[in-house]
Design an enzyme around this catalytic site. Structure first.
Site, PDB file in Angstrom:
ATOM      1  N   ALA A  35       0.885  -1.245   0.111  1.00 37.44           N
ATOM      2  CA  ALA A  35       0.072   0.041  -0.048  1.00 37.44           C
ATOM      3  C   ALA A  35       0.829   1.293   0.073  1.00 37.44           C
ATOM      4  CB  ALA A  35      -0.995  -0.059   0.961  1.00 37.44           C
ATOM      5  N   HIS A  40       7.312   5.686   1.472  1.00 36.35           N
ATOM      6  CA  HIS A  40       8.084   4.347   1.177  1.00 36.35           C
ATOM      7  C   HIS A  40       8.758   4.532   0.081  1.00 36.35           C
ATOM      8  CE1 HIS A  40       3.897   2.536   2.660  1.00 36.35           C
ATOM      9  NE2 HIS A  40       5.090   2.164   3.770  1.00 36.35           N
ATOM     10  N   GLY A 151      11.755   4.154   8.155  1.00 36.68           N
ATOM     11  CA  GLY A 151      11.209   5.278   8.245  1.00 36.68           C
ATOM     12  C   GLY A 151      11.102   5.641   9.812  1.00 36.68           C
ATOM     13  N   GLN A 157      10.106   1.490  16.376  1.00 35.17           N
ATOM     14  CA  GLN A 157      10.437   0.337  15.701  1.00 35.17           C
ATOM     15  C   GLN A 157      11.854   0.548  15.040  1.00 35.17           C
ATOM     16  OE1 GLN A 157       7.919  -1.448  12.577  1.00 35.17           O
ATOM     17  NE2 GLN A 157       9.251  -0.155  10.990  1.00 35.17           N
ATOM     18  N   ARG A 191      -2.591   3.561   6.462  1.00 35.89           N
ATOM     19  CA  ARG A 191      -3.759   3.672   7.312  1.00 35.89           C
ATOM     20  C   ARG A 191      -4.732   4.882   7.139  1.00 35.89           C
ATOM     21  NH1 ARG A 191      -0.257   0.238  11.121  1.00 35.89           N
ATOM     22  NH2 ARG A 191      -1.599  -1.805  11.343  1.00 35.89           N
TER      23      ARG A 191
HETATM   24  P1  AMP Z   1       4.922   0.042   6.480  1.00 34.65           P
HETATM   25  O1  AMP Z   1       4.584  -0.462   5.280  1.00 34.65           O
HETATM   26  O2  AMP Z   1       3.822   0.980   6.934  1.00 34.65           O
HETATM   27  O3  AMP Z   1       5.057  -0.882   7.836  1.00 34.65           O
HETATM   28  O4  AMP Z   1       6.240   0.835   6.443  1.00 34.65           O
HETATM   29  C1  AMP Z   1       7.385   0.475   5.889  1.00 34.65           C
HETATM   30  C2  AMP Z   1       8.612   1.295   6.031  1.00 34.65           C
HETATM   31  O5  AMP Z   1       7.945   2.635   5.511  1.00 34.65           O
HETATM   32  C3  AMP Z   1       8.867   1.452   7.418  1.00 34.65           C
HETATM   33  O6  AMP Z   1      10.341   1.613   7.628  1.00 34.65           O
HETATM   34  C4  AMP Z   1       8.100   2.885   7.778  1.00 34.65           C
HETATM   35  O7  AMP Z   1       8.784   3.447   8.942  1.00 34.65           O
HETATM   36  C5  AMP Z   1       8.302   3.755   6.425  1.00 34.65           C
HETATM   37  N1  AMP Z   1       7.453   4.705   6.337  1.00 34.65           N
HETATM   38  C6  AMP Z   1       6.092   4.545   6.467  1.00 34.65           C
HETATM   39  N2  AMP Z   1       5.559   5.765   6.569  1.00 34.65           N
HETATM   40  C7  AMP Z   1       6.293   6.672   6.345  1.00 34.65           C
HETATM   41  C8  AMP Z   1       6.547   8.023   6.026  1.00 34.65           C
HETATM   42  N3  AMP Z   1       5.347   8.920   6.055  1.00 34.65           N
HETATM   43  N4  AMP Z   1       7.387   8.752   5.742  1.00 34.65           N
HETATM   44  C9  AMP Z   1       8.855   7.855   6.061  1.00 34.65           C
HETATM   45  N5  AMP Z   1       8.691   6.533   6.160  1.00 34.65           N
HETATM   46  C10 AMP Z   1       7.840   5.935   6.054  1.00 34.65           C
END
Ligand code: AMP
Length: 282
Positions: A35, A40, A151, A157, A191
């Site tokens: 998503a 990302h 991120g 995390q 989300r």
């Molecule tokens: P997720 O798929 O949401 O678990 O996130 C995958 C990676 O993308 C994780 O390292 C998150 O911290 C990073 N991430 C998610 N949202 C953001 C954002 N708004 N800015 C920077 N990195 C992000």
């Protein structure tokens, strides 16, 4: 750039990695749950600057969701994700099935203390980081990248992963990247798609309240007074607050006193059915 190839199993991932390693090409890993949004993609773009080859994993990891959480309705959009990844130079998308990651008889998990028990996300999602750490350890050991990108959006995390990689001597550089936001300050999140238009209009209050509290703390106001005002603002805007805390940015330990450098403010709050998290440097 060419469209990234989807690798659906650990075995095909391993063959691809062998080819790159034989050619002495550097590799970076960006773990995601798909998503994909610009946050990302910024991680992938940074990874492509660091390494010749970039692996993006897309795996909605069941073990990091509690039974009452949103695992089954978490947005899944593989085709659109792959198209977005083409523009930022990802080489492959590792998209394993749950049976490949957790075959029958799987019996090992990473057990955590330190930043994983700081009393922030762990207080509200007690099994979450064990699931995250275990899947990230698996991905890091499968890919053995030169660098892996995470991120700052998920600040606790990132601390948990740095701690684990240090403690277990996993030979990879962990790189944290700044949070990408909407123009109104809302941190991008997969989300956010759950928010109704009314909730979406309220959502930026979370970041705005934190920024205001941070400014008051930098101006010398007590932590308590600034945090209490922000908590009240967030709650009166319609959120149910899980926590808004000021912590040491390196250890996530509680802090007292007045402003100094190295402070991080972290928040989690629910708006309707959606749980949002954010954090900023103070
Ligand atoms: P997720 O798929 O949401 O678990 O996130 C995958 C990676 O993308 C994780 O390292 C998150 O911290 C990073 N991430 C998610 N949202 C953001 C954002 N708004 N800015 C920077 N990195 C992000």
């Amino acid at each position: 750039m060419t469209k990234p190839v989807i690798l659906p199993t650990t075995a095909v991932l391993r063959s691809q990695l062998r080819v790159w390693r034989d050619a002495r090409e550097s590799v970076a890993l960006v773990p995601t749950m798909g998503a994909l949004h610009s946050g990302h993609l910024a991680l992938v773009a940074a990874a492509k600057k660091r390494a010749r080859r970039v692996v993006v994993s897309i795996f909605v990891n069941p073990t990091q969701f509690a039974p009452h959480e949103d695992f089954s309705k978490y947005p899944r959009s593989l085709e659109a994700d792959v198209e977005k990844l083409e523009s930022v130079g990802a080489d492959v998308v590792f998209h394993p099935g749950a049976d490949d990651m957790y075959p029958e008889g799987f019996a090992t998990t990473i057990s955590l203390k330190g930043p994983a028990t700081a009393g922030l996300e762990d207080k509200f999602r007690p099994t979450h980081f064990q699931g995250v750490a275990t899947v990230v350890a698996k991905l890091l050991l499968m890919v053995l990248p030169d660098a892996a990108f995470f991120g700052e959006k998920d600040f606790q995390q990132l601390a948990v992963i740095r701690q684990m990689v240090g403690d277990l001597n996993i030979p990879v550089e962990i790189i944290g990247a700044p949070t990408v936001r909407e123009d109104d300050g809302l941190a991008l999140s997969s989300r956010n798609a759950y928010l109704t238009p009314e909730e979406r209009a309220i959502a930026p209050t979370l970041n705005a309240s934190m920024r205001k509290a941070a400014a008051r703390i930098r101006d010398g106001e007590s932590f308590d007074a600034a945090l209490t005002a922000a908590r009240n603002k967030i709650t009166s805007s319609g959120f149910e607050l899980d926590y808004l805390e000021l912590r040491d940015a390196a250890t996530l330990a509680p802090v007292t006193g007045r402003y100094r450098t190295g402070l991080r403010m972290l928040v989690a709050a629910r708006l309707g059915r959606t749980r949002l998290i954010d954090n900023i440097e103070v």
